[in-house]
Design an enzyme around this catalytic site. Structure first.
Site, PDB file in Angstrom:
ATOM      1  N   ARG A  25       2.121 -10.124   6.763  1.00 21.20           N
ATOM      2  CA  ARG A  25       3.465 -10.005   7.280  1.00 21.20           C
ATOM      3  C   ARG A  25       3.460  -9.002   8.420  1.00 21.20           C
ATOM      4  NH1 ARG A  25       7.023  -9.558   1.888  1.00 21.20           N
ATOM      5  NH2 ARG A  25       8.727  -9.531   3.382  1.00 21.20           N
ATOM      6  N   PRO A  32       0.810  -1.235   0.000  1.00 19.09           N
ATOM      7  CA  PRO A  32       0.000   0.000   0.000  1.00 19.09           C
ATOM      8  C   PRO A  32       0.840   1.281   0.000  1.00 19.09           C
ATOM      9  CG  PRO A  32      -0.829  -1.567   1.607  1.00 19.09           C
ATOM     10  CD  PRO A  32       0.482  -2.105   1.124  1.00 19.09           C
ATOM     11  N   GLU A  33       0.649   2.090  -1.025  1.00 13.96           N
ATOM     12  CA  GLU A  33       1.227   3.425  -1.084  1.00 13.96           C
ATOM     13  C   GLU A  33       0.056   4.417  -1.025  1.00 13.96           C
ATOM     14  OE1 GLU A  33       4.193   4.055  -4.142  1.00 13.96           O
ATOM     15  OE2 GLU A  33       4.796   1.948  -4.119  1.00 13.96           O
ATOM     16  N   ARG A  72      17.973  18.967  -0.982  1.00 11.84           N
ATOM     17  CA  ARG A  72      18.058  17.497  -1.025  1.00 11.84           C
ATOM     18  C   ARG A  72      19.076  17.126  -2.077  1.00 11.84           C
ATOM     19  NH1 ARG A  72      15.303  15.460   3.407  1.00 11.84           N
ATOM     20  NH2 ARG A  72      13.751  17.048   3.861  1.00 11.84           N
ATOM     21  N   HIS A  83      -5.064 -13.819   9.216  1.00 13.73           N
ATOM     22  CA  HIS A  83      -4.146 -12.784   9.703  1.00 13.73           C
ATOM     23  C   HIS A  83      -4.882 -11.501  10.102  1.00 13.73           C
ATOM     24  CE1 HIS A  83      -1.444 -15.442   7.359  1.00 13.73           C
ATOM     25  NE2 HIS A  83      -0.664 -15.245   8.405  1.00 13.73           N
ATOM     26  N   LYS A 135       0.989   7.463   3.882  1.00  9.67           N
ATOM     27  CA  LYS A 135       0.507   6.077   3.928  1.00  9.67           C
ATOM     28  C   LYS A 135      -0.212   5.752   5.238  1.00  9.67           C
ATOM     29  CE  LYS A 135       4.667   4.758   1.336  1.00  9.67           C
ATOM     30  NZ  LYS A 135       5.878   3.935   1.358  1.00  9.67           N
TER      31      LYS A 135
END
Ligand SMILES: [Zn+2]
Length: 265
Positions: free
Chosen positions: A112, A2-3, A153, A93, A59
Site C-alpha cells: 500500500r 510495522p511498529e 498530556r 511492489h 518506527k
C-alpha cells in the site's frame, strides 16, 4: 503494521545481510513514497556507496550510506525488506532495490502507498524536525523521562501512547498489549494517572517491546501471556479465558479485558 519491535527486527535484518557491500545499481519505483528527495538525487547518493550502519528511532529506520548521508525508511502499513540473490517469484511492489557488487539485492517492498523513503544528513535533526518523541528503548529513557513525556498530556492513555510526538514507535497493537500488561483501561485519563500506575505502565512498555523483539515480531512466537495472537472477534483473554472486548479508542480498534484492565487512574 510495522511498529517499533518490527522495525527493530528489520534493522537487525539489514545488519545481518546487506551491510558493507558496494551498491552497483539502484532501482526506484516509489514516486508516492519519496519524501524531500528526487529519484535522481536518491540514486546518485546510493550508487557506488555502501550501507555502513543502521539506526532506529521509533518506527523509522536510518541506514548510513557514507559521509553524512542516511537513507531513511518508514514502513507505513505494509512495508518490508527482502535480501536475496535470485529474485523470489512472489516479490512484488518493490519500491526501492539495491543491487550489490556481491550479486545480492535488497528490496524495500510496500504494497500500500503508506510509508516513506527519504535522505537525511542528520538523524537527530530529522527526529527533532519531525517532532518525534523519545524512543522508549533508548538508554536514557528512564522512568523520569517517561513521567516527563506524560506530564501535561490529557485524554485517553491509549491515544497518548500512540501519539508519535509523545513517544516514538508504539502503534495500535502494542498500545493494547502494554495496557493489558499494566492492567490499565485504554480510556483511562492520562492526567489522572497516579505515580504507581505510571511506573507500572513504564515497566509494561519496556517489557512488552523487548519481548516482542525477542519473538522477532512474529505472532506465532509471542509469549502466551500476549493479547496479540488473540486479536480477532471472539478472541479470549490469555489470563481469564473470557471473550475480549472490542471497542474503538481514538478511531482505532481496541482489544482489552474488562476484568484485568480495571485500573483507571
Ligand atoms: Zn481477562
Amino acid at each position: 503494521m510495522p511498529e517499533l519491535p518490527d522495525v527493530q527486527v528489520l534493522k537487525a535484518y539489514v545488519d545481518a545481510t546487506a551491510l558493507h557491500q558496494r551498491i552497483r545499481g539502484v532501482g526506484i519505483d516509489a514516486d508516492g513514497l519519496l519524501e524531500d528527495v528526487s529519484r535522481r538525487t536518491l540514486g546518485r547518493h546510493l550508487r557506488g556507496h555502501r550501507l555502513e550502519a543502521t539506526r532506529r528511532h521509533g518506527k523509522h529506520l536510518f541506514v548510513s550510506i557514507g559521509g553524512d548521508d542516511w537513507l531513511r525508511l518508514h514502513f507505513g502499513m505494509t512495508g518490508a525488506l527482502a535480501y536475496f540473490k535470485q529474485r523470489p517469484a512472489q516479490l512484488d511492489h518493490v519500491r526501492l532495490r539495491l543491487d550489490f557488487a556481491n550479486g545480492y539485492h535488497l528490496a524495500y517492498r510496500n504494497t500500500r502507498g503508506f510509508g516513506a523513503i527519504g535522505l537525511v544528513d542528520d538523524v537527530d535533526a530529522f527526529v527533532a524536525a519531525a517532532h518525534l518523541g523519545p524512543d522508549p528503548l533508548a538508554d536514557d529513557f528512564d522512568l523520569g523521562a517517561f513521567r516527563q513525556v506524560l506530564a501535561e498530556r490529557r485524554g485517553p492513555i491509549k491515544r497518548v501512547l500512540m501519539d508519535q510526538s509523545v513517544l516514538a514507535g508504539v502503534g495500535n497493537v502494542y498500545a493494547d498489549e502494554i495496557l493489558f500488561r499494566a492492567g490499565l483501561r485504554p480510556t483511562a485519563r492520562t492526567e489522572r494517572l497516579r505515580g504507581g500506575t505510571v511506573k507500572r505502565l513504564y515497566h509494561a512498555l519496556g517489557t512488552i517491546l523487548r519481548r516482542a523483539i525477542s519473538a522477532r515480531g512474529d505472532v506465532d512466537r509471542m509469549p502466551r501471556s500476549f493479547l496479540l495472537p488473540r486479536r480477532r472477534p471472539g478472541g479470549e483473554c490469555p489470563r481469564c479465558g473470557r471473550t475480549l472486548r472490542i471497542t474503538t479508542v481514538s478511531g482505532r480498534t481496541t482489544y482489552w479485558c474488562p476484568r484485568h484492565q480495571r485500573r483507571t487512574s
